[in-house]
Write a protein that holds these residues in place. Sequence first.
Motif, short mmCIF file in Angstrom:
data_model
loop_
_atom_site.label_atom_id
_atom_site.label_comp_id
_atom_site.label_asym_id
_atom_site.label_seq_id
_atom_site.Cartn_x
_atom_site.Cartn_y
_atom_site.Cartn_z
N LEU A 48 42.85 63.99 28.00
CA LEU A 48 43.09 65.31 27.43
C LEU A 48 44.57 65.66 27.51
CD1 LEU A 48 40.97 67.08 26.25
CD2 LEU A 48 40.87 68.36 28.38
N LEU A 49 45.21 65.16 28.52
CA LEU A 49 46.65 65.40 28.66
C LEU A 49 47.46 64.38 27.89
CD1 LEU A 49 46.75 66.24 32.48
CD2 LEU A 49 47.56 67.73 30.66
N THR A 118 54.13 76.57 27.69
CA THR A 118 53.05 76.31 28.62
C THR A 118 51.71 76.09 27.92
OG1 THR A 118 52.74 78.67 28.87
CG2 THR A 118 54.10 77.57 30.52
N ASP A 119 51.72 76.02 26.61
CA ASP A 119 50.42 75.80 25.97
C ASP A 119 50.47 74.69 24.92
OD1 ASP A 119 51.99 77.10 24.27
OD2 ASP A 119 50.60 78.76 23.83
N LYS A 120 51.47 73.84 24.99
CA LYS A 120 51.54 72.77 24.00
C LYS A 120 51.69 71.44 24.73
CE LYS A 120 54.40 71.15 20.21
NZ LYS A 120 55.16 70.22 21.03
N ILE A 121 50.76 70.55 24.46
CA ILE A 121 50.80 69.25 25.10
C ILE A 121 51.66 68.32 24.26
CG2 ILE A 121 49.43 67.21 25.67
CD1 ILE A 121 47.14 69.12 26.32
N ILE B 2 45.32 74.21 25.06
CA ILE B 2 44.88 74.49 26.43
C ILE B 2 46.08 74.98 27.23
CG2 ILE B 2 43.61 73.58 28.41
CD1 ILE B 2 42.99 71.13 26.55
N PRO B 3 45.98 76.15 27.83
CA PRO B 3 47.14 76.59 28.64
C PRO B 3 47.28 75.70 29.90
CG PRO B 3 45.49 78.34 28.35
CD PRO B 3 44.88 77.10 27.85
N ILE B 4 48.51 75.59 30.33
CA ILE B 4 48.79 74.71 31.48
C ILE B 4 48.03 75.17 32.72
CG2 ILE B 4 50.86 75.99 32.18
CD1 ILE B 4 52.04 73.28 33.02
N ASN B 5 47.79 76.49 32.80
CA ASN B 5 47.15 77.01 34.00
C ASN B 5 45.76 76.41 34.22
OD1 ASN B 5 49.22 78.52 34.87
ND2 ASN B 5 48.53 80.46 33.98
N ASN B 6 45.08 76.07 33.14
CA ASN B 6 43.77 75.45 33.30
C ASN B 6 43.87 74.22 34.18
OD1 ASN B 6 43.06 77.38 31.50
ND2 ASN B 6 41.92 76.01 30.12
N PHE B 7 44.83 73.36 33.86
CA PHE B 7 44.98 72.11 34.61
C PHE B 7 45.42 72.39 36.05
CE2 PHE B 7 45.46 70.76 30.22
CZ PHE B 7 44.52 69.73 30.17
N ILE B 47 50.99 65.04 35.92
CA ILE B 47 50.92 64.74 34.50
C ILE B 47 51.00 66.02 33.67
CG2 ILE B 47 49.49 63.73 32.70
CD1 ILE B 47 48.38 61.87 34.90
N ALA B 48 50.32 67.08 34.17
CA ALA B 48 50.37 68.34 33.43
C ALA B 48 51.80 68.83 33.31
CB ALA B 48 49.49 69.36 34.14
N PHE B 49 52.50 68.81 34.42
CA PHE B 49 53.90 69.26 34.36
C PHE B 49 54.72 68.40 33.43
CE2 PHE B 49 53.41 71.36 38.69
CZ PHE B 49 53.39 72.62 38.14
#
Lengths: 165, 102, 643
Positions: A48-49, A118-121, B2-7, B47-49
């Motif tokens: 997902l990431l 903070t909301d874009k992968i 998806i907001p980063i906060n979820n992760f 990874i999220a960061f």
Amino acid sequence: MTYEEVIFYVIAVPTVVGAIGVVTARNVVHSALFLILSLLSVAGIFILLSAEFLAIVQVLIYGGAVTILVLFAMMLTRVRDLPAALDGPQRPFAALAAGAFMAVSIFSMVSTDWPGETDKINVISIEQIGNDLFTTWAVPFEVASLVLMVALLGAIVLARGEEGE
Amino acid sequence: MIPINNFLVLSSILFSLGIYGVLARRNAVLILMSVELMLQAVSINFIAFAVYLSPQAFTGLIFAVFVITIAAAEVGLALAIILRLYRNKSTANVDEADMMKW
Amino acid sequence: MGAQEAYLIPALPAAAFVVLLLFGKYLPRGGDFIAIAAIAGAFVLFFPVLADFLDKANGTDFVSAEKSWKWVQFDNFEIRLGFFVDQITIVMLAVVSFVALLVQVYSVAYMRGDPKYGWYFTCMSLFAASMLTLVLADNLLLLYAAWEGVGFCSFLLIGFWWERRSAAEAAKKAFITTRIGDVGFLIGILLLWREAGTFDITEIFDFAERGGFRDADIGGLGLSGNAYLTIAVLFLFAGAVGKSGQFPLHVWLPDAMEGPTPVSALIHAATMVVAGVYMVARMFPLFVLADDIALDVVAALGLITVLMSATMGLVETDIKRVIAYSTLNSLGLMFVALGSGSVTAAMLYLFVHGFFKALLFLASGSVIHATEKQDIRELGGLAAKMPVTAAVFGIGTLAMIGVIPLSGFWAKDEVLHAVDQHRSVVLYMLALISVFVTALYMTRLFVRTFLFEARDRVAWGHSHDAEPLMTLPLVLLAVLTAVGGFVVFGFVGEALGFPGGFGKFVFFEDPEPFDFAWDVAIFSTALAVGGIVTGWYFWSEKAEPARRAGEALQPAYETLRNRYYIDDAYQWVIDRVVLTLGTIVAWFDRNIVNDTAVDGSAGLGLFAGFELKFLETGKLPNYALAIVAGVIGLAVLLLVLRL
């Protein structure tokens, strides 16, 4: 709620459920199976990431090697035959500490104003990872392989036991 | 989207469960498994960061690779130590290995 | 090599000390040759320094030579390690290096066979180095360090035969008594520094002459600048009182005779004890600038010492102690001279005193060496067996009494002249009386030791003149004692290269050349001869008149025998006051400091450790829980700080 978020929850819930199972199961083998569930779900999170490479590594190393090792350890130490309880006497304190940590951690994560979007992968290709790993990070990479080798040698020496034992 | 906060929250939960496992369990193998959960949480965080906040350098991603590598080494060693403990003391419970106390 | 390199003079004995201390055990003869070579080198080095200094004098104006290095630096305040050569230094260097050389040569024979032979020369080297540093120092701090250095050597050497309880006690007494004065000296130095901001002697003089000492307020006590300076110099003088054995700190010097006789000759006659005189002479410009009371005190204490020591010398029976009293007598006279404003007289007396007093001590050492007796009641008639010793002792005695034309005469008359000129007639009369008493007890000492019937036939029988190694220094000193006084004459001084004679040389800023006063000379000579004749009458043959006089004046005799009860008074103070205080302090130390504070805190630690160790369960989960708690605490702390 976007469909992406839906997918996230679909993967996140088994992750957490697996984790809870690992730490609460009354049977060690169940614990190990919950661990596998959790680890594979984490691999899904990685996808997902958009970190497909890591997801593959995760499945291979954790889902395969580590779990097998853990099961072997359980077998060799005959954990199931032991009559004693799996949890120690400080379980309430453990719950308290873990809860406190979770509160502090989530609070600080949410309350922090992260720099950048903070909301874009952003998709990072395997090619890029490979390039960086063998140029910028070549020395740490080699050191890591050395550490791995030394650790495995050490594990062999430790587990083999002394002469005549 | 998806907001980063979820992760981040997911990783916090995983890490806290790991802490609970480490503190509550007595069996060394189960503790080890809890430690693995904590490592997973850390990897997710890294990874999220990397993918959200620093896609140019993605150091977090690289770090996650190293985390998995070191985790593998750690599991190997830790299991060897547990085996050793079991052979010497016929137990894998960490609270029974208290020879070092006063 | 010139006056700039004068620092090499103390460096040589200092190097010898280090070598002897480290390797003395492995050297043949305890390494005495190294010590003697070093002091001989220092003596030889004195001449180029002197020549260079006189060269630079160009006629009348002496230029002092200086050299200094940075020693300590704090921010903008620095202490320099410096050497300084002027006229007073030259005089002191001459006396110290020459007498030290002769005494060390003498010691080779005198100390032969002593188990601590090497250690003796180690101490002597350290003493020579300290003493030479003392006279060369250009700042008060270095002077003070060297001052304590000579005091320490004095302690070591008085207590050289520490196996003897009396020697150990005497060493302790000397050290503690002089320490009392030294504390005053240090306070004086710090008082000067507090206002002047420097330890450099010349800079302090400049500061004082500029009127730098302003009205000060010390602990709510308002002081005028002059009063401040007066108090400071009186504290400096306290150091001199201790070191030079002036009343009331004179009690240590007679006891210091427990040390080997050459030590008494060098330290307690020619050099260390005159350090006080030297110091006052060195700081004399400050004494002049201060209130008159400063010099009044110097003169008064000097005169008291002169009279007390001379009278105590009348009844003392130990040959060395009699000479020790004569040393106190001489030192008192030097302070009387200083107190009367005449540095010239004081330095002249110091110069010749170094020779004749060392001579007396070394000669008495020969007597002790030959007879193994030092009580004059057991001696007598030695002139027949020890003619050379008797002759040089006689010369020394006459010089001490002040008989023309021996060196002591010129110096003593210069002192008397200064008193006559600058002080009241009462002081002058008292000084003249002291001349008579000095003649009396010195005659007694000589007569009872060398003339008439021997009272211990056995000791007399095996006595003989000492070997050449001991006799040679005696003869050299005797010659200098005889002719040394002639430097006072302008033409003699000039012939030796001193422009304008000794007086001019020593005190050039306010020329006070030698001034021969007939009236003083006649008075003093009459009294000296009278003293000798009276002494001869009293103590010749069986000393009947002296015995009768002693019986007739029983209370006076007892008082003198008991040294005016001063030692007893001090002992009483120590027993009653100091020891009582000490008992209280000891109780406090034992019960409060030791049992409560030291043992108590240790016990608390022990108790706490014993109780706390049960926290260490040895169980891994407990430790992990503690770690997590710590992490949570830190995280919360960081959050709080961030918010």
